[in-house]
Scaffold this motif. Structure first.
Motif, short mmCIF file in Angstrom:
data_model
loop_
_atom_site.label_atom_id
_atom_site.label_comp_id
_atom_site.label_asym_id
_atom_site.label_seq_id
_atom_site.Cartn_x
_atom_site.Cartn_y
_atom_site.Cartn_z
N PRO A 146 0.90 -1.33 0.07
CA PRO A 146 0.38 -0.23 -0.31
C PRO A 146 0.81 0.40 0.11
O PRO A 146 2.03 1.48 0.83
N PRO A 147 0.80 2.20 -0.76
CA PRO A 147 1.79 3.46 -0.81
C PRO A 147 1.20 4.66 0.12
O PRO A 147 -0.04 4.78 -0.19
N ARG A 148 1.54 5.51 0.08
CA ARG A 148 1.40 6.70 0.80
C ARG A 148 0.99 7.19 -0.32
O ARG A 148 0.50 8.18 0.51
N LEU A 149 1.30 6.98 -1.39
CA LEU A 149 1.21 8.48 -2.41
C LEU A 149 0.61 7.95 -3.49
O LEU A 149 1.00 6.95 -4.05
N LEU A 150 -1.02 8.50 -3.65
CA LEU A 150 -2.17 6.55 -4.56
C LEU A 150 -2.15 7.77 -5.59
O LEU A 150 -2.64 8.68 -5.31
N LEU A 151 -1.71 7.10 -6.79
CA LEU A 151 -1.73 8.05 -8.37
C LEU A 151 -2.48 7.08 -9.37
O LEU A 151 -2.31 6.16 -9.61
N LEU A 152 -3.79 8.10 -9.69
CA LEU A 152 -4.53 6.70 -10.82
C LEU A 152 -4.90 7.53 -11.51
O LEU A 152 -6.02 9.05 -11.47
N ASP A 153 -4.72 7.13 -12.66
CA ASP A 153 -4.97 8.01 -14.04
C ASP A 153 -6.66 6.96 -14.72
O ASP A 153 -6.10 6.02 -15.39
N GLU A 154 -7.58 7.90 -15.09
CA GLU A 154 -8.31 7.34 -15.37
C GLU A 154 -8.79 5.70 -14.41
O GLU A 154 -9.00 5.02 -15.92
N PRO A 155 -9.13 5.43 -13.14
CA PRO A 155 -9.14 3.86 -12.72
C PRO A 155 -10.27 3.84 -12.82
O PRO A 155 -11.51 1.98 -12.63
N TYR A 156 -11.42 4.10 -13.81
CA TYR A 156 -12.43 3.05 -13.44
C TYR A 156 -12.82 2.57 -15.45
O TYR A 156 -13.99 1.93 -15.34
N ALA A 157 -12.03 2.68 -15.75
CA ALA A 157 -11.94 2.06 -17.18
C ALA A 157 -11.81 0.96 -17.55
O ALA A 157 -10.67 0.81 -16.29
N SER A 158 -12.37 -0.11 -18.26
CA SER A 158 -12.09 -1.26 -18.26
C SER A 158 -12.97 -2.23 -16.96
O SER A 158 -12.92 -3.44 -16.84
N PHE A 159 -13.09 -1.00 -15.64
CA PHE A 159 -13.61 -2.40 -13.88
C PHE A 159 -15.13 -2.25 -14.74
O PHE A 159 -15.89 -1.37 -14.90
N ASP A 160 -15.84 -3.17 -14.16
CA ASP A 160 -16.62 -3.46 -13.62
C ASP A 160 -17.15 -3.45 -12.31
O ASP A 160 -16.82 -2.65 -11.79
N ALA A 161 -19.06 -2.81 -11.83
CA ALA A 161 -18.97 -2.49 -11.03
C ALA A 161 -18.45 -3.14 -9.57
O ALA A 161 -18.26 -1.91 -8.59
N ALA A 162 -17.89 -4.22 -9.47
CA ALA A 162 -17.00 -5.10 -8.01
C ALA A 162 -15.73 -4.62 -8.56
O ALA A 162 -15.18 -3.77 -7.16
N GLY A 163 -14.99 -4.24 -9.64
CA GLY A 163 -13.73 -3.54 -9.26
C GLY A 163 -13.41 -1.93 -9.67
O GLY A 163 -12.72 -1.63 -8.78
N ILE A 164 -14.36 -0.91 -10.08
CA ILE A 164 -14.88 -0.39 -9.55
C ILE A 164 -15.05 0.45 -7.41
O ILE A 164 -14.24 0.89 -7.21
N GLU A 165 -15.85 -0.75 -6.82
CA GLU A 165 -15.99 -0.24 -5.50
C GLU A 165 -14.38 -0.87 -5.21
O GLU A 165 -13.82 -0.11 -4.09
N LEU A 166 -13.61 -1.76 -5.55
CA LEU A 166 -12.43 -2.15 -5.11
C LEU A 166 -11.45 -1.24 -5.14
O LEU A 166 -10.72 -0.53 -4.35
N VAL A 167 -12.07 -0.16 -5.89
CA VAL A 167 -11.21 0.86 -6.87
C VAL A 167 -11.03 1.77 -5.56
O VAL A 167 -10.39 2.44 -5.04
N HIS A 168 -12.87 1.96 -5.24
CA HIS A 168 -12.87 3.23 -4.41
C HIS A 168 -12.00 2.50 -2.57
O HIS A 168 -11.69 3.38 -2.35
N GLU A 169 -12.79 0.65 -2.36
CA GLU A 169 -11.63 0.33 -1.06
C GLU A 169 -9.91 1.15 -1.04
O GLU A 169 -9.60 1.35 0.55
N ILE A 170 -9.51 0.82 -1.89
CA ILE A 170 -7.99 0.72 -2.21
C ILE A 170 -7.88 2.56 -1.63
O ILE A 170 -7.47 2.74 -1.13
N VAL A 171 -8.68 3.17 -2.14
CA VAL A 171 -8.76 4.27 -1.96
C VAL A 171 -9.02 5.23 -0.96
O VAL A 171 -7.76 5.93 0.21
N ARG A 172 -9.85 4.57 -0.17
CA ARG A 172 -10.22 5.00 1.15
C ARG A 172 -9.55 4.29 2.36
O ARG A 172 -9.21 5.54 3.05
#
Lengths: 225, 228
Positions: A146-172
């Motif tokens: 887990p990084p201290r500085l997380l940089l996401l570039d268009e993180p929702y591309a290609s993800f289904d709903a579960a994938g997007i939720e996973l991205v949000h979990e990592i962000v939180r």
């Protein structure tokens, strides 16, 4: 994180013309703006992948230019290109990442694969993965260390709903650890559930927020107009 | 960063490149086929005279290694560019030199493997007896290959960012390889000729000096070259 007058020129074209902003630990900032406004370039400079042509910055107390080696260890990225090796299996890709980090990981390869839902494909070569699976594999790297500085570039591309939720979990989770998250996206609606500020770029410059606490959805709509 | 962790990263990069190559095999087969073809073509060009073939054998083998090996260097960085892997690779902590050394090791293993097939083939095709000098020849081959691969890995990283990398790499690499090529060919020719004047030792020392200088310079400069 403090950035002052960050500018970047590619040949004769200025991708950034002097972006200045601050981001506090524990914050999640959406980086928004029209195509060509410099969002990806800004993320790449902050990640230390690119050296700015002009400007300066500090990240977690380290100088962006002089201490790039120190900053790099704190950075985690998810770009549009997932940065995985097609000829290696999913497990081998993560094993390679673990070895490059010197074995210092928070989650094992198997645990990371399980969390991103790729346990069944652990022994398969990444070349045969769909775009969403490839990006899940990139997410597994972020889970392992887990990084201290997380940089996401268009993180929702290609993800289904579960994938997007996973991205949000990592962000939180990153924000909860007093990390900083920058999300470059055009999808204001999706990102609104996790962001608490907007960094709006236009023509390579940060457009000042008109008032604190502005709704990122409204800002994005204005930017698009 | 400790020496141990840097060594671990060097090993990881070499393992990753060799595993990817072992899986695809595309590069090895192509390089080996090209090298074998070049040996045959040079043989046809020189004619059937055994003495002429023996005299030219050292130069032909080294030129064949040089031309065919260059393909391997392209592939070494191509895998990093295909899915944006280079950007991720450069974000791992530690010195950039560990990336260079890892790729150097992988390329060295690759070219030595090609040579393990190529050189015996050349000795048969050109009727060159190597029995008495096999071990000394192995030392020369290793030193010459090390210098070639060091420069090739370095210049391939420089060319990898360019759209015209296939053309740019030979243009950058070949002029710089002249000292290594001359020393390697002269040492090999001296050994194959019986080394009557004990010349090979001088050329071997020169090869060692080139290898050390090129390796040091490449390690120092790699960080600046690989960054965009």
């Amino acid at each position: 994180m403090v950035a002052e007058g960050i500018a970047k020129r590619f040949g004769r074209r200025w991708a950034l013309r002097g972006a200045s902003f601050r981001a506090e630990p524990g914050s999640v900032q959406a980086v928004m703006g029209p195509n060509g406004s410099g969002k990806t370039t800004l993320l790449r400079i902050v990640s230390t992948s690119l050296r700015p042509t002009r400007g300066s910055g500090f990240i977690f107390g380290h100088d962006l230019l002089r201490d790039a080696d120190l900053i790099r260890g704190d950075v985690g990225v998810l770009y549009h290109a997932a940065g995985v090796y097609g000829d290696l299996t999913a497990r081998e890709n993560l094993e390679f990442a673990r070895r490059m980090w010197g074995g210092a990981v928070a989650a094992s390869v198997d645990a990371a694969l399980e969390r991103v839902g790729l346990t069944h494909a652990a022994a398969d070569r990444a070349a045969g993965f769909s775009s969403g699976m490839t990006r899940r594999l990139a997410l597994a790297r972020l889970i392992m260390r887990p990084p201290r500085l997380l940089l996401l570039d268009e993180p929702y591309a290609s993800f289904d709903a579960a994938g997007i939720e996973l991205v949000h979990e990592i962000v939180r989770e990153t924000a909860a650890r007093d990390g900083i998250v920058l999300i470059s996206t055009h999808d204001a609606e999706r990102s609104a559930v996790v962001v608490d500020g907007v960094l709006r770029l236009k023509d390579g410059r940060v457009v000042p927020e008109e008032a604190p606490g502005l709704d990122p959805v409204r800002l994005a709509v204005e930017g698009a107009l | 960063m400790s020496v141990r962790s840097e060594a671990g990263r060097v090993a990881a990069v070499a393992w990753k490149d060799l595993t990817a190559e072992r899986r695809s095999k595309a590069n090895f087969n192509a390089v080996l086929f090209l090298a074998a073809l070049m040996l045959l073509m040079f043989g046809f060009a020189l004619g059937p005279d055994t003495a002429t073939l023996r005299t030219a054998a050292a130069g032909i083998v080294w030129l064949t290694v040089l031309f065919s090996g260059t393909l391997a260097f392209h592939r070494s960085y191509q895998v990093e560019l295909e899915r944006g892997a280079l950007e991720t690779l450069l974000l791992y902590p530690g010195g950039r030199s560990s990336i260079f050394l890892g790729k150097l090791l992988a390329n060295l293993a690759f070219v030595l493997l090609v040579e393990a097939v190529l050189i015996p083939l050349a000795t048969v095709l050109y009727d060159v007896p190597v029995g008495r000098v096999t071990w000394m020849l192995a030392v020369v081959v290793f030193l010459g290959t090390f210098g070639f691969v060091t420069l090739g890995t370095f210049y391939a990283s420089m060319a990898s960012r360019s759209r015209a990398r296939e053309v740019l790499l030979p243009l950058l690499l070949f002029p710089m390889l002249v000292p290594v090529l001359v020393a390697a060919v002269e040492a090999t020719a001296a050994l194959l000729g019986g080394d009557l004047m004990a010349e090979s030792g001088r050329w071997v020392r020169l090869l060692v000096a080139f290898d050390v200088i090129f390796l040091g310079a490449a390690i120092v400069a790699f960080g600046a070259v690989i960054e965009e």
